[in-house]
Design a protein around this motif. Structure first.
Motif, short mmCIF file in Angstrom:
data_model
loop_
_atom_site.label_atom_id
_atom_site.label_comp_id
_atom_site.label_asym_id
_atom_site.label_seq_id
_atom_site.Cartn_x
_atom_site.Cartn_y
_atom_site.Cartn_z
N LEU A 293 -7.81 -24.94 -65.42
CA LEU A 293 -7.92 -25.96 -64.38
C LEU A 293 -6.57 -26.54 -64.00
O LEU A 293 -6.29 -26.76 -62.81
N GLN B 286 -4.74 -23.79 -62.23
CA GLN B 286 -5.53 -23.27 -61.11
C GLN B 286 -5.45 -21.75 -61.04
O GLN B 286 -5.06 -21.16 -60.03
N ASP C 168 -13.78 -17.86 -61.31
CA ASP C 168 -13.05 -18.79 -60.45
C ASP C 168 -13.57 -20.21 -60.69
O ASP C 168 -14.76 -20.48 -60.53
N ASP D 173 -9.58 -31.79 -64.67
CA ASP D 173 -9.21 -31.21 -65.96
C ASP D 173 -9.14 -32.24 -67.08
O ASP D 173 -8.88 -31.87 -68.23
N SER E 23 -12.09 -22.99 -59.20
CA SER E 23 -11.42 -23.85 -58.22
C SER E 23 -12.29 -25.04 -57.82
O SER E 23 -11.76 -26.06 -57.36
N ARG E 24 -13.60 -24.93 -58.00
CA ARG E 24 -14.48 -26.06 -57.68
C ARG E 24 -14.26 -27.26 -58.58
O ARG E 24 -14.73 -28.36 -58.28
N TYR E 25 -13.54 -27.06 -59.68
CA TYR E 25 -13.28 -28.15 -60.62
C TYR E 25 -11.85 -28.67 -60.56
O TYR E 25 -11.43 -29.43 -61.45
N VAL E 26 -11.09 -28.28 -59.55
CA VAL E 26 -9.69 -28.70 -59.46
C VAL E 26 -9.62 -30.23 -59.45
O VAL E 26 -10.37 -30.91 -58.74
N PRO F 29 -7.43 -17.85 -62.31
CA PRO F 29 -8.69 -17.24 -62.72
C PRO F 29 -8.67 -16.89 -64.21
O PRO F 29 -7.61 -16.74 -64.82
#
Length: 249
Positions: free
Chosen positions: A140, A143, A179, A187, A181-184, A145
């Motif tokens: 996270l 960012q 992926d 963290d 990225s929905r949790y950017v 994978p």
């Protein structure tokens, strides 16, 4: 240079000859850019088998004990691990997890591949254990994978405590990149880190087919060691009752 020599001339060809690895899903490992390869950990051989078959250089976080052994043997072992792309991480103390995350992020910021075993230690019985959230924190924060990976057959090829591996064919299986990225920006949220880590472990489980244990491997090892100690103490007590000491005359 020595890394390439180990991979292509010395260690890589030897490992391929010994284990004749079947490689599945290697196309899921990106050809460029930062990414995490997260795998199960069944054998000492895992440290070298995966780097031997991945086209790119991959850096692993390894326990500091591999780099601090005494004498000539210890220095040679440390030099070997460094040459094989391993970074020492102290796993003791409160700051151990943060130190590992800092080291891992340093690799990812350079656009490289980072290898990690979320279980935190080798499985002592071939089962897959609960993952630690450091892998999620790095994914996270950076960012990037996460490519799940399953080592299959390495436990039988070189179980814990066995120095010389058995000549046995193994399989190394990679899954599609995950992926997150929905949790950017999330963290620092414990629930999110746990959810991401569990998703990674579930992907590894789907690839490996192992039995899953929803407890940390280190905790289970400690519990089993404590139980073994209790059994030894109980056996000693039974022996003492069976053969009591005679009174001194």
């Amino acid at each position: 240079m020595f890394y390439l020599l180990l991979k292509h001339v010395i260690l890589g060809p030897l490992l391929r000859l010994m284990f004749r690895p079947r490689i599945e899903g290697l196309e899921h490992v990106p050809d460029s850019g930062a990414a995490i390869v997260a795998g199960n950990h069944l054998s000492f051989s895992d440290h070298f088998l995966m780097p031997a078959i991945i086209k790119r250089r991959i850096t692993f976080l390894a326990k500091a004990e591999y780099f601090t052994g005494p004498g000539i043997k210890g220095r040679l072992t440390a030099a070997f691990f460094r040459s094989a792309g391993q970074i020492p991480v102290d796993r003791s103390g409160k700051e151990a997890g943060q130190a590992a995350i800092r080291e891992g992020l340093g690799v990812l910021r350079k656009g490289e591949l980072l290898g990690i075993y979320p279980e935190g230690t080798r499985s002592h019985d071939g089962r897959l254990y609960k993952g630690k959230v450091g892998v999620a924190a790095m994914a996270l924060k950076a960012q990037v994978p996460v490519v799940p990976c399953a080592m299959i057959g390495t436990f039988e090829a070189q179980p814990p405590g066995q120095k010389v591996p058995n000549l046995k064919r193994v399989t190394i299986r990679f899954g599609e990149p995950l992926d997150f990225s929905r949790y950017v920006g999330m963290d620092n949220e414990k629930a999110v880190l746990r959810a991401v880590t569990d998703e990674i472990m579930y992907a590894i489980l789907g690839l490996s087919g192992q039995e899953y244990v929803d407890k940390y491997a280190a905790v289970v090892k400690a519990e089993e060691a404590a139980e073994a100690e209790r059994e030894r103490a109980a056996a000693g007590a039974r022996e003492r009752r069976k053969f009591p000491k005679l009174p001194l005359s």
